[in-house]
Design an enzyme around this catalytic site. Structure first.
Site, PDB file in Angstrom:
ATOM      1  CB  CYS A   7      -8.847   2.001   7.809  1.00  0.00           C
ATOM      2  SG  CYS A   7      -8.295   1.386   6.211  1.00  0.00           S
TER       3      CYS A   7
ATOM      4  CD  GLU B 141      -2.730  -1.275   2.512  1.00  0.00           C
ATOM      5  OE1 GLU B 141      -3.894  -1.530   2.251  1.00  0.00           O
ATOM      6  OE2 GLU B 141      -2.343  -0.981   3.666  1.00  0.00           O
TER       7      GLU B 141
END
Lengths: 645, 645
Positions: free
Chosen positions: A403, A309
């Site tokens: 998230c 990521e």
């Protein structure tokens, strides 16, 4: 140790102290209000759909139950990822800001119910983490991965939000107890370790701002400075992943996990301004420059790689495999906001606008009930929808790693906090009090003694009219951001400079008005040649919006993978109230392109042997990027290859 | 059940039975020998450096010790990944082929020592896996991830290789016992489950070929057919990752983890030809077509994504983030070889050459002691070298997941097995016996009664002279592959058709010779427009070699990220015996390009506002891609942007 003297500031998400080395100070959300337009609509959907649905998901996914288990009111073992608590904290923060924005007893009650669980789940010594305490058993055993400071950080941010918008102290008490616990546990001569996922830094600084307890700032500073000195063992990722390769004040770029990197940078900026550390601020500016210059998507999206990521190498910005996590755009906004306060430079407000309206807003559906984790700038035909988080699958209601959704919620509910500031813009120093308007939305702003009405249909129309409703009997400077793209902008008919604030200083009277006109001529944008991924392409922008060509809107038989643009052709704008919640679409000239030859065994051919035929002319239609994938996931592209003669 | 009647075939890695539905049959390595040129040099380095070093690493990394632990001769717990045994098996396979190629008691002794450990580590019932048996404790508990069949498959391949090259039965006995165990344990009415990582399929078919035991083929067939029916639970990856989304005979493309996908396809091809399953073969051809058409790098590399080490979507072929695992190129060769045998079509031999000389060969250094796991087509300036497996770090001596090095070893030691076949090429059916030469290297071939010498300096020179040393008194067809790129090729002066076999049938006499001349004119190659990643670029090829511009060879101050090519300019070839073990380099006309403006805050600009200046003309030098990163990792690119006027 903690004094817990809530100032009841009603401040927004980042409120520098009086002694902070900032050039601008936020106008709190209560004094800056958005009452119409895209942001208002999105905030209303956030209120009516996203926030309530989010709480349902948190209950279904056991995040709430985990807290009840930790509180001892329910039997069982916590479920979900080790950072599961943080999603509850972010939801509470969202509910708090939203309560401040729109009120509603339901929001207050739900917050207080969760606050009750949190208070009961908190250990005697202030520690609070349901998953680690009950399921994992041992605290701080693997801090690089355990997200214990991360969860504490989000709790503290929620606590500060709740204190600022409700005046209630319950969660702030929990937050100060956990902060006191951290102060007692971490730092020189105590446990010298840092969490693999930053956020505690911004949180501790904000708690310091809210409570005046200096130790919180000191610990935040220590966490910032501790990185880059080999504290974080690898655990399957290199130090880069954790922003731990180089000390923050020596770093020249952002790297590794994008969300972690920008959260850390935001916290470091807070530390820099509160401690007056100009060297640290300069390092952060250098890093921001590097990010904007070579590691950011046109949409403001951050993070080029699915793997880790992470930010990729400089200029590695693939459209199809852009990761551009919704959370990273949000973290980017938080960092840019802090840089804006510190420097007063309009470029950071431009960045906030780009990230909010494109990279972040694409992360939530128009219904407010479905989300993207990953925000690519291209979806191909025949993309495999099965990969986890694949945009080819379409938006999802929730994620195992959830998230992004509550991060969107807390951002949409606190947007008004990013509208305006008081202070001294970079265009001038001493002088009369000043108000800067950074983002344009219909609403009201009360600051520096001025009460202002803002009327605008921005971003669909370029006219922003600011009318004075009340004014002090002394001069006030009113500064309006002129975005860098707005060449030809005028203020009351006079040309103003793009990329700066256009400022008018006078003693205002009720009824006085200024009108900023931002030219919303559609424009084609190209990327530097080093951005190999989009060589030979153009993107289409209008005002602050990045546009995308999505299959839904094209003539029959047009394949988005194959289309070509003619940037010399006319582009026309059409406002479509009926489409995608009301958007201005752009019609551009292009060509159908040509698919790979049906008999091609290989995509490679001798140069010259296979021509890239532009195909027949077609009119293409582009929609704002943020609105894509609201009619099912179909091929889409922001960057369109230019037809070559 | 097992008959274990080693036929002592001296066959190579894939030897279809007499009843297999193939058009071509391999000439065994003993009858096809490579005695000079690039492949010979690489095989010699493999013999002198790679294979011995590999055994040292296997000892250091505890792979060998794990077996001793399982054998009960050493105390302790096995170390390393769950598939650690497989690297030993692959090393033994490499040593076996190498023993067949070059002999040497050291190779035989090391094999037999390891074989002894393996035999002692094998359980009573035939099961053999040191890590699972000793450390994990329970067999087949999590087969999608446990690699138990995968390890068994590599053991069986090693056993077959050892039997074929040494005539020794020790490892074959171990292999048949584990295969018998699998037959007794898996299949309809037994455990109905498949390994997440294919390879058992090719292995069981080959063991069937070696032993005649039909149950091995049946089980391989069952493993092939069992996929795509939901047997594999997700385990953090989607079914696509495991090639388990669609049944093999229904699949239209390759997807998911590239190595797994091509290993499975190779095994399915084996099953198809041994069972005469034309429908399955047709499905595999369809999948191969799709792969070659839209999911393969110019280097032959397979796998576009780091995430999941997977094939990307069609035409998603980024140069910088190509994964192109060394093992995937090897698996691709294995599949292509089986397709070549099945169909007799020259295109598969072209593919083998492309994958071997570019995608695979780049995976090992010229010293033979360092490896790439990942083989991108571009390395940028300022690339972060820290990421695990990052090519920016340079080659590594070994990997925690050490699949690639021994895979390279076994391939380089068995290359002669891919040189030639007998049978009927697709260009004609009945007729006299025939020999097909698929790959060109100096050496000898004995087949269909012909004894042939091959003289060539290919791939540096295009002339291949085949001289008859002995011949039967009847006509034999001698067929030479004319690569698809070889427009203008001649056989004894007569034009022959590129992409087919040029065949001469006659009753040969000693001293007869034919000369194939392949034009090695450097050529610029372009990609289909759907390959967005390399739009506006050319690559440079010469013969079967893909070239790369690496920073080491460019004029002072030239930045590889910024260079431009002028494909209308002359390209000259220069053989440099002193460089990189002896390579032909290409000099091409280009431009220095221009770096991003020093004051650019953003890589994006209004179309037309920032021109892509070609910069001053420079002569660029390209080296064979396979030889890059042998002088330290510096910026490199295969695809070069074309300067636009």
């Amino acid at each position: 140790m903690s004094t817990s003297t809530s100032t009841g500031t009603t401040a927004g998400p980042a409120a520098p102290t009086a002694s902070a080395a900032v050039r601008l100070r936020p106008v709190p959300p209560g004094q800056a209000r958005i009452t119409g337009g895209v942001w208002h609509e999105r905030a209303e959907v956030n209120r009516s759909a996203t926030i309530p649905t989010g709480l349902e998901y948190l209950r279904k996914a056991n995040n709430v139950r985990n807290l009840e288990i930790a509180a001892g009111t329910v039997e069982g073992s916590p479920q979900g990822p080790i950072f599961a608590d943080s999603d509850v904290h972010k939801w509470v923060e969202a509910a708090a800001w939203e309560y401040g924005r729109s009120g509603g007893e339901d929001l207050l009650e739900a917050q207080l119910e969760l606050t009750g669980f949190l208070a009961r789940a908190q250990a005697e010594d202030g520690y609070l983490n349901s998953v680690v305490e009950v399921r994992e058993g041992e605290r701080y055993r693997k801090l690089p991965w355990s997200h214990e400071h991360y969860c504490a950080g989000h709790l503290i941010q929620a606590a500060v939000a709740q204190a600022r918008t409700t005046g209630r102290r319950e969660l702030l008490d929990v937050g100060t107890r956990i902060a006191d616990h951290l102060v007692a546990t971490f730092g020189p001569g105590k446990i010298e370790d840092v969490d693999g996922h930053p956020v505690i830094e911004t949180a501790l600084v904000e708690l310091y701002r809210e409570t005046g307890t200096r130790e919180y700032l000191d610990l935040a500073q220590w966490f910032v400075e501790a990185r880059g000195h080999g504290l974080i063992a690898s655990h399957g990722h290199e130090p880069t992943y954790f922003s731990d390769r180089v000390p923050v004040r020596e770093a020249t770029t952002v790297e590794g996990h994008a969300v972690r990197a920008v959260y850390l940078a935001a916290g470091a900026t807070d530390v820099a301004v509160e401690t007056g550390d100009t060297e640290l601020l300069e390092a952060l500016r250098r890093q921001y420059d590097s990010m904007e210059r070579s590691k950011q998507y046109l949409t403001g999206g951050l993070g080029s790689r699915w793997e880790g990521e992470s930010f990729g190498d400089p200029y590695e910005l693939p459209a199809d495999r852009a990761y551009a996590e919704t959370c990273a755009a949000i973290g980017g906004v938080q960092w840019a906001w802090r840089m804006l306060l510190a420097t007063g430079e309009a470029r950071y407000a431009d960045q906030i606008e780009r990230m909010l309206l494109n990279g972040m807003l694409a992360g939530v559906s128009l219904t407010g009930r479905e989300f993207f984790y990953v925000n690519p700038l291209q979806l191909r035909s025949d993309a495999n929808p099965e990969e986890n988080r694949s945009p080819a699958h379409g938006r999802r209601g929730w994620f195992d790693c959830a998230c992004c959704p509550p991060n969107v919620m807390r951002t949409l509910s606190s947007l008004a906090g990013y509208l305006a500031t008081t202070g001294t813009a970079s265009t001038g120093d001493a002088g009369p009090p000043s108000v800067q308007i950074h983002q344009y939305a219909a609403g009201t702003i009360a600051a520096a003694g001025l009460e202002l009405d803002v009327e605008t249909a921005y971003p669909w129309e370029g006219s922003v009219r600011v009318t004075v409703r009340n004014a002090p009997a002394a001069p006030v400077a009113l500064a309006l951001r002129v975005p860098a793209w707005a060449d030809g902008a005028t203020l009351d008919g006079d040309l103003v400079t793009a990329g700066e604030y256009a400022s008018v200083t006078r003693t205002w009277a009720e009824g006085d008005a200024v009108t900023l006109d931002l030219p919303l001529t559609p424009r084609f944008t190209v990327a530097d040649e080093r951005v190999d991924a989009v060589r030979g392409c153009v993107a289409l922008e209008r005002g602050p919006l990045v546009y995308a060509v999505e299959a839904h809107d094209q003539p029959d038989g047009v394949v988005v993978d194959d289309v070509r643009a003619d940037p010399s052709g006319e582009v026309t704008a059409e406002h479509r109230e009926d489409l995608l919640g009301g958007v201005t679409v752009l019609h551009l000239q292009g060509y159908r392109g040509s698919p790979p030859p049906a008999d091609a065994l290989s995509p490679y051919a001798a140069a010259g042997a296979r021509r890239a035929e532009p195909g027949e002319p077609v009119q293409l239609t582009a929609i704002p990027y943020y609105a894509w994938a609201n009619r099912g996931p179909r091929p889409m592209r922001v960057w369109i290859p230019v037809a070559r003669g």
